[in-house]
Design an enzyme around this catalytic site. Structure first.
Site, PDB file in Angstrom:
ATOM      1  N   GLU A   1       0.863  -1.183   0.000  1.00  0.00           N
ATOM      2  CA  GLU A   1       0.000   0.000   0.000  1.00  0.00           C
ATOM      3  C   GLU A   1       0.897   1.230   0.000  1.00  0.00           C
ATOM      4  O   GLU A   1       1.862   1.305   0.751  1.00  0.00           O
ATOM      5  CB  GLU A   1      -0.903  -0.025   1.242  1.00  0.00           C
ATOM      6  CG  GLU A   1      -2.161   0.811   1.112  1.00  0.00           C
ATOM      7  CD  GLU A   1      -1.907   2.296   1.278  1.00  0.00           C
ATOM      8  OE1 GLU A   1      -2.304   3.055   0.365  1.00  0.00           O
ATOM      9  OE2 GLU A   1      -1.308   2.679   2.290  1.00  0.00           O
ATOM     10  N   HIS A   2       0.579   2.215  -0.820  1.00  0.00           N
ATOM     11  CA  HIS A   2       1.562   3.241  -1.145  1.00  0.00           C
ATOM     12  C   HIS A   2       1.572   4.443  -0.209  1.00  0.00           C
ATOM     13  O   HIS A   2       2.540   5.187  -0.177  1.00  0.00           O
ATOM     14  CB  HIS A   2       1.315   3.730  -2.579  1.00  0.00           C
ATOM     15  CG  HIS A   2       2.503   4.408  -3.179  1.00  0.00           C
ATOM     16  ND1 HIS A   2       2.464   5.102  -4.357  1.00  0.00           N
ATOM     17  CD2 HIS A   2       3.784   4.518  -2.761  1.00  0.00           C
ATOM     18  CE1 HIS A   2       3.656   5.591  -4.642  1.00  0.00           C
ATOM     19  NE2 HIS A   2       4.476   5.246  -3.681  1.00  0.00           N
ATOM     20  N   SER A   3       0.505   4.681   0.556  1.00  0.00           N
ATOM     21  CA  SER A   3       0.395   5.955   1.264  1.00  0.00           C
ATOM     22  C   SER A   3       1.450   6.138   2.342  1.00  0.00           C
ATOM     23  O   SER A   3       1.851   7.259   2.642  1.00  0.00           O
ATOM     24  CB  SER A   3      -1.002   6.091   1.882  1.00  0.00           C
ATOM     25  OG  SER A   3      -1.210   5.109   2.880  1.00  0.00           O
TER      26      SER A   3
END
Length: 747
Positions: A458-460
């Protein structure tokens, strides 16, 4: 990377229903809260470093200083020049019998003050040194005398063995670029892709923005830059990621490839232990300039919690279990026993118990995780009832160190069809089946039935180099240090006293059954619409590019542009383009980039309810080609020459635009480059395989501009069959004699 999709769509995603709404909070209040959050993070890190004994320097250094002062005092020398006597006078008088104790306390207080002052001076000096960016402006491979002097001073003030967060308090603040320079650079960047009429209109809007609104918006950014640690990073996290209502799958996750299982979980937890102890060396740009290490803090024990209008990041200090998904069932599997990490063999035993568990999945449990791939507002509403009905199971998943998916299907590179198998492998990691990943977790470790491995991230919470660093360590540790016994098991002995992994029980209310079905349908549509293609290019790699005296990253970036537009260029124009890319890259590295500054200006304008046609136009543009390099940061862990079977295939991400491409690339040693290409099957304008062929053509076209590379093009295009045999043969050598088991040694 995946953030490109979010950045393009962040304007409409400010609300849950897609309609745009003005930000109502006063901008000064928002700036105040930003600074408050950054100071809280500083204090939290200070306290954590104090507890772990690594701040602000080794406690032994204080003990050494205190001992030296005591020795000098014993020799009737006063290094404090009378200050310790004054400190003694200020201490309470406990009677004559405690006169010696007062002296020791005075010496300890003086040593502490001197120790703190020395370290503060060290930090200030290092911050001033790190504010120098002259080395970025020097030609590639050259180093002037001032830069050599600067580098020597940085090494002196950095200490002998800097730890992961050693530089954090010495990093200079992110500068706010001149708004005039930013607008000029923006106009310069869009000039080649706009018609004369469109460019003239954009220039008029830009001048109007500079005249009417720029100075006010810039003032607020400068105020924030002095109060908060960074003028843009928290807003970027909030508005580009956490306020986005789009599904996380494909849009905000990316994947990383390997083909190992076995000891991987143990190696990941070893990395977490090193991370907690700050035993990971800080990343030094070009071996000189330290980069910020703050993103490392959220690798483990982190979950993105959905909200109706905005998500938030939940990070736990520690977690001693992982959540495991297998054949539609969820398990809570402990990773520690009596506060010590389980051995690899014990972890293998626990995973085997899950694999051998014959119990079936409960109704709708199998597809429950599809909710994490649904639009965020929908998932937030369903999660509220789920938290009430199945709080313990939900907490076991969201509170885990990370998520593990034991896939029932094989995946990975095969000799029979290397190209198609790599494409399927990439797609399985990026999207899976839509219900076999918990996309909210910071990362999911995916273990396929034939022992191949991969990550879905997940990139956040962080950028790719952070998770890439962890993955490099994991693969190297698992393969070269932990190893396997001759019978294919992890080394060591099982522990029969360990309790069985806990099967999670989900009491799913009837009203969410339809939500799960809708989420699964949407996830499958999104998954089936993604076209993934992996291109292993083995005719040349980084070593050839170095012989051309060019930056390897700039070489690939310009070749990608050539592949996208197929505009033939001559060598002179190519060098101009490479030089321009390097200049833009160095500007971004020194805080003088365009995108983040324009983004922050736009956010301030929204807080102030100011309409700026220029900023609106800037943030309505579509990114048809989104690219990213996956760096190999720990070259010493992988010796490609001596261990050619142990290479990383990198990873990829989804396209930024429905009619665009997402392209990532990784330099695998000196002789190969692997590209990961994604696009939407629903688009009539894109085709991942077609772009892959164009990339190969572009690389050869660019190489042929240089005399040393002309033979590549002749050899590659001499025979289509020869080309096919060459590529397949290389891939076969890379895989070696792999076993369809948990002990396969290729990745």
């Amino acid at each position: 990377m995946a953030e490109a999709h979010q950045a393009v769509g962040f304007r409409p995603s400010l609300t849950s229903d897609g309609a745009e709404v003005e930000l109502s909070a006063p901008v000064l209040q928002e700036i105040y809260l930003s600074g408050l959050r950054s100071w809280k993070r500083h204090l939290s890190r200070f306290w954590n470093d104090f507890l772990t004994g690594v701040f602000p320097a080794s406690p032994l250094s204080w003990l050494f200083l205190f001992s030296a002062i005591q020795l000098a005092w014993f020799l009737q020398l006063d290094p404090s020049l009378g200050l310790m006597e004054k400190i003694k006078e200020l201490l309470p008088d406990w009677g004559g019998q405690h006169h010696g104790l007062r002296g020791v306390l005075a010496a300890a207080l003086f040593a502490s003050c001197l120790w703190g002052a020395l370290i503060f001076t060290l930090h200030v000096a290092l911050r001033l040194l790190l504010s120098y960016h002259g080395w970025l402006l020097e030609p590639h491979g050259a180093m002037s005398s001032p830069t050599k002097t600067w580098l020597a001073l940085v090494r002196i003030f950095s200490g002998r063995h800097p730890m992961l967060f050693s530089y954090q308090r010495s990093l200079p603040r992110q500068p706010v670029p001149s708004v005039q320079d930013t607008v000029r650079k923006y106009l310069e960047s869009v000039r080649p892709i706009l018609s004369d009429e469109d460019f003239d209109w954009t220039a008029v809007l830009a001048q109007e923005f500079l005249r009417l609104q720029a100075s006010l918006l810039q003032w607020y950014l400068r105020l924030k830059s002095w109060w908060a640690s960074n003028y843009v990073s928290d807003w970027w996290e909030e508005f580009v990621y956490l306020r986005s209502r789009n599904p996380l799958m494909v849009n905000s996750n990316y994947y990383m490839m390997a083909a190992r299982a076995g000891n991987a979980v143990h190696a990941l937890l070893l990395y977490r232990h090193r991370l907690n102890r700050q035993e990971i060396p800080p990343t030094l740009l070009m071996g000189m300039r330290p980069l910020c290490s703050a993103q490392y803090e959220k690798i483990f024990n982190t979950t993105r919690i959905p909200g109706v209008q905005k998500d938030y990041i939940r990070h736990l200090h520690d977690s001693q279990h992982v959540a495991v998904f297998h054949r539609g069932r969820f398990f809570r599997m402990g990773t520690h026993s009596r506060n010590s990490l389980l051995s690899p063999r014990a972890l293998e035993q626990q995973f085997q118990r899950i694999l051998d568990d014959p119990s079936p999945a409960c109704p709708h449990e199998e597809h429950l995780a599809a909710l994490t791939a649904a639009p965020r507002g929908t998932w937030a509403q369903v999660r509220t009832s789920l938290k009430t009905q199945a709080a313990e199971a939900l907490e076991a998943v969201e509170g885990a160190a990370f998520f593990v998916s034991l896939d029932a299907e094989p995946a990975g590179l095969t000799r029979e069809d290397p190209a198609a198998s790599l494409d399927a492998y990439a797609h399985a990691l990026l999207a899976g089946r839509g219900h076999d990943r918990w996309f909210d977790k910071s990362f999911t470790l995916i273990v396929f039935s034939n022992g191949k491995l991969g990550l879905s991230v997940e990139h956040s919470w962080a950028d790719c180099p952070i998770s890439g660093h962890m993955w490099e360590f994991t693969l190297a540790t698992e393969c070269f240090q932990l190893g396997y016994s001759t019978d294919g098991h992890c080394k060591g002995h099982p522990d029969p006293t360990l309790p069985q992994p806990q099967r999670l029980q989900w009491d799913l209310p009837d009203q969410i059954h339809s939500s799960i079905s809708l989420a699964l349908r949407g996830a499958k549509i999104l998954s089936e619409n993604v076209d993934c293609h992996v291109v292993p290019f083995s005719l040349f790699g980084k070593s050839f590019i170095r012989r051309c005296h060019l930056s390897s990253d700039s070489f690939i970036q310009i070749a990608l542009q050539l592949a996208h537009f197929r505009d033939p260029q001559c060598l002179a124009l190519f060098r101009v383009a490479v030089d321009k890319h390097q200049a833009l890259l160095k500007a971004a590295m020194s805080g003088q980039g365009v995108d983040r500054h324009l983004f922050a200006l736009y956010i301030v304008s929204r807080f102030l309810h100011l309409q700026s046609p220029f900023l609106t136009q800037v943030h309505s543009e579509q990114w048809q080609l989104s690219t990213s390099q996956i760096p190999v940061q720990q070259m010493h862990l992988f010796d490609v020459h001596n261990y050619p079977d142990y290479v990383s295939s990198g990873g990829g991400f989804g396209p930024a635009d429905d009619h665009g491409y997402g392209v990532s690339y990784i330099f695998m040693g000196d002789g190969m480059i692997t590209f990961h290409i994604s696009s939407k099957k629903s688009s009539t304008k894109t085709d991942s395989h077609r772009l892959g062929q164009h990339i190969e053509d572009a690389l050869l076209d660019v190489a042929s501009l240089f005399q040393a590379g002309q033979h590549f093009k002749r050899r590659f295009r001499g025979s289509g069959k020869e080309n096919s045999r060459h590529r397949c043969g290389f891939l076969s050598r890379q895989t070696g004699a792999s076993k369809a088991s948990m002990t396969s040694t290729d990745f």
